[in-house]
Design an enzyme around this catalytic site. Structure first.
Site, PDB file in Angstrom:
ATOM      1  N   GLY A 156      37.702  49.994  27.925  1.00  0.00           N
ATOM      2  CA  GLY A 156      39.013  49.820  28.537  1.00  0.00           C
ATOM      3  C   GLY A 156      39.272  48.357  28.831  1.00  0.00           C
ATOM      4  O   GLY A 156      38.735  47.461  28.155  1.00  0.00           O
ATOM      5  N   ILE A 185      38.315  46.328  31.333  1.00  0.00           N
ATOM      6  CA  ILE A 185      37.149  45.529  31.703  1.00  0.00           C
ATOM      7  C   ILE A 185      36.155  45.475  30.551  1.00  0.00           C
ATOM      8  O   ILE A 185      35.642  44.407  30.209  1.00  0.00           O
ATOM      9  CB  ILE A 185      36.497  46.084  32.980  1.00  0.00           C
ATOM     10  CG1 ILE A 185      37.470  46.011  34.160  1.00  0.00           C
ATOM     11  CG2 ILE A 185      35.211  45.317  33.302  1.00  0.00           C
ATOM     12  CD1 ILE A 185      36.971  46.673  35.419  1.00  0.00           C
ATOM     13  N   SER A 196      32.215  55.687  23.888  1.00  0.00           N
ATOM     14  CA  SER A 196      32.767  56.386  25.045  1.00  0.00           C
ATOM     15  C   SER A 196      33.123  57.779  24.556  1.00  0.00           C
ATOM     16  O   SER A 196      33.149  58.043  23.340  1.00  0.00           O
ATOM     17  CB  SER A 196      33.993  55.664  25.607  1.00  0.00           C
ATOM     18  OG  SER A 196      35.096  55.796  24.723  1.00  0.00           O
ATOM     19  N   ARG A 204      30.564  52.383  38.302  1.00  0.00           N
ATOM     20  CA  ARG A 204      30.324  53.366  39.354  1.00  0.00           C
ATOM     21  C   ARG A 204      28.873  53.838  39.257  1.00  0.00           C
ATOM     22  O   ARG A 204      28.373  54.114  38.163  1.00  0.00           O
ATOM     23  CB  ARG A 204      31.273  54.568  39.227  1.00  0.00           C
ATOM     24  CG  ARG A 204      32.713  54.265  39.613  1.00  0.00           C
ATOM     25  CD  ARG A 204      32.846  54.017  41.110  1.00  0.00           C
ATOM     26  NE  ARG A 204      34.221  53.800  41.531  1.00  0.00           N
ATOM     27  CZ  ARG A 204      34.792  52.620  41.635  1.00  0.00           C
ATOM     28  NH1 ARG A 204      34.111  51.526  41.304  1.00  0.00           N
ATOM     29  NH2 ARG A 204      36.037  52.509  42.059  1.00  0.00           N
ATOM     30  N   GLU A 263      26.530  53.158  49.979  1.00  0.00           N
ATOM     31  CA  GLU A 263      26.816  51.757  50.267  1.00  0.00           C
ATOM     32  C   GLU A 263      27.284  51.609  51.710  1.00  0.00           C
ATOM     33  O   GLU A 263      28.097  52.415  52.163  1.00  0.00           O
ATOM     34  CB  GLU A 263      27.896  51.222  49.317  1.00  0.00           C
ATOM     35  CG  GLU A 263      27.457  51.214  47.871  1.00  0.00           C
ATOM     36  CD  GLU A 263      28.508  50.646  46.928  1.00  0.00           C
ATOM     37  OE1 GLU A 263      29.591  50.248  47.403  1.00  0.00           O
ATOM     38  OE2 GLU A 263      28.243  50.588  45.719  1.00  0.00           O
ATOM     39  N   HIS A 291      27.908  45.208  45.674  1.00  0.00           N
ATOM     40  CA  HIS A 291      29.222  45.673  45.218  1.00  0.00           C
ATOM     41  C   HIS A 291      30.271  44.568  45.358  1.00  0.00           C
ATOM     42  O   HIS A 291      31.244  44.686  46.113  1.00  0.00           O
ATOM     43  CB  HIS A 291      29.674  46.918  45.972  1.00  0.00           C
ATOM     44  CG  HIS A 291      30.708  47.703  45.211  1.00  0.00           C
ATOM     45  ND1 HIS A 291      30.963  49.028  45.436  1.00  0.00           N
ATOM     46  CD2 HIS A 291      31.565  47.334  44.209  1.00  0.00           C
ATOM     47  CE1 HIS A 291      31.920  49.455  44.626  1.00  0.00           C
ATOM     48  NE2 HIS A 291      32.296  48.442  43.872  1.00  0.00           N
TER      49      HIS A 291
END
Length: 324
Positions: free
Chosen positions: A159, A161, A180, A241, A270, A289
């Site tokens: 995508g 990124i 993907s 993620r 987190e 993160h």
């Protein structure tokens, strides 16, 4: 201030939101409480139980149906960015509670930058080299470093990124392959990449970088079996993620030496608990993160929150209503 609407802002770990906007009008018409530390269970409920408005910084603090049902005063819910994976939006919609988001800013660009910071930092052993200097030493046996030029870069998810990461890899002279669930040869070719099977990508890539949304068909995509396929000199990078990877299996795989390294920006819990085994995992470069944590991004978050609150207080249409 007892009769003013109560606004509770959660997850401002960086204490950044007030630095980037003029909050004067909102402060005059609301009672604002900002929490900079993570809250859970009853501590979270106590913080928000009387809130008219709740604001979340990204998806740092989950909100499920059970918690939302305990908030009878809630009139507006805001989260920063365009997507929130830990919010039960349907529970809010069923109660006709408006949901608003904010512009995300250049979060894709800064995530691309961090991805490459991790790739370069890990492949060049920068932390180790820095420690050598700090200890008064110079070079050691790990100072003879590999190159990325000519190696294969495997991008899982092409995508916005993933495509940006691919362009940088191409500039470094790397061979690009991609996979993907819905990849086509045409999409891959448009980014100078070759569409291959997930198995081939994992078995042959020097660097594997994850850029997928964690959905029903991608959660746990990389488990023990997939990790064992990777080259012993491979680097696995995740700035997307944590749910894409079985993190327990990752630590075991790093101990076993396949892949040889990992660089991770996202975690199941987190902030990462102090005693989490990943903190002591070998050959693992970690960051807290930071993918979207950048000044221009938080400026957009801050302005978006203020603009939304001002619109709500003045009974104007919300500038960025959430669209499920």
């Amino acid at each position: 201030m007892a009769n003013l609407p109560s606004v509770v802002i959660l997850g401002d770990y960086e204490q950044a939101l007030r630095r980037f906007s003029n909050w004067t009008k909102v402060d005059q018409r609301c009672h604002i409480a900002i929490y900079h530390e993570p809250l859970h269970e009853e501590a979270l409920y106590e913080a928000v139980k009387d809130a008219d408005v709740i604001v979340l910084v990204r998806d740092r603090i989950p909100f499920n149906e059970a918690l939302i049902a305990r908030l009878p005063k809630l009139k507006l819910f805001i989260f920063t960015g365009k997507r929130n994976g830990t919010l039960d939006a349907s529970a809010l919609i069923s109660r006709n509670i408006p949901i608003a988001c904010t512009p995300g800013g250049p979060s894709k660009e800064t995530t691309t930058e961090l991805t490459w910071a991790l790739i370069l930092g890990a492949s060049k052993h920068l932390v180790r080299q820095n420690k050598l200097i700090g200890s008064g030493s110079w070079r050691d046996e790990c100072s003879v470093l590999p190159m990325l030029a000519g190696e294969r870069l495997g991008i899982i998810g092409l995508g916005s990124i993933g495509s940006s990461v691919a362009r940088v890899g191409k500039a470094f002279g790397m061979e690009l392959v991609t996979w993907s669930p819905n990849m086509t040869a045409e999409r891959a070719t448009a980014q100078n990449a070759k569409s291959v099977s997930l198995e081939e990508l994992l078995k042959t890539s020097k660097v594997v970088s994850l850029h997928l949304v964690a959905g029903a068909n991608t959660k746990g995509l990389i488990g023990a079996e997939e990790l064992a396929m990777m080259r012993p000199d491979a680097l696995l990078v995740n700035t997307s993620r944590s749910a894409l990877i079985n993190m327990h299996a990752l630590r075991d795989a790093l101990v076993a030496g396949r892949p040889g390294q990992a660089a991770i920006d996202v975690f199941d819990i987190e902030p990462l608990p102090a005693g989490d085994p990943l903190r002591s995992a070998p050959n693992l470069l970690t960051t807290p993160h930071l993918g979207f944590v950048a000044e221009p991004v938080f400026a957009e978050f801050s302005k978006g929150i203020v603009n939304t609150l001002e619109a709500w207080l003045e009974m104007r249409p919300l500038p960025h209503p959430f669209e499920p």
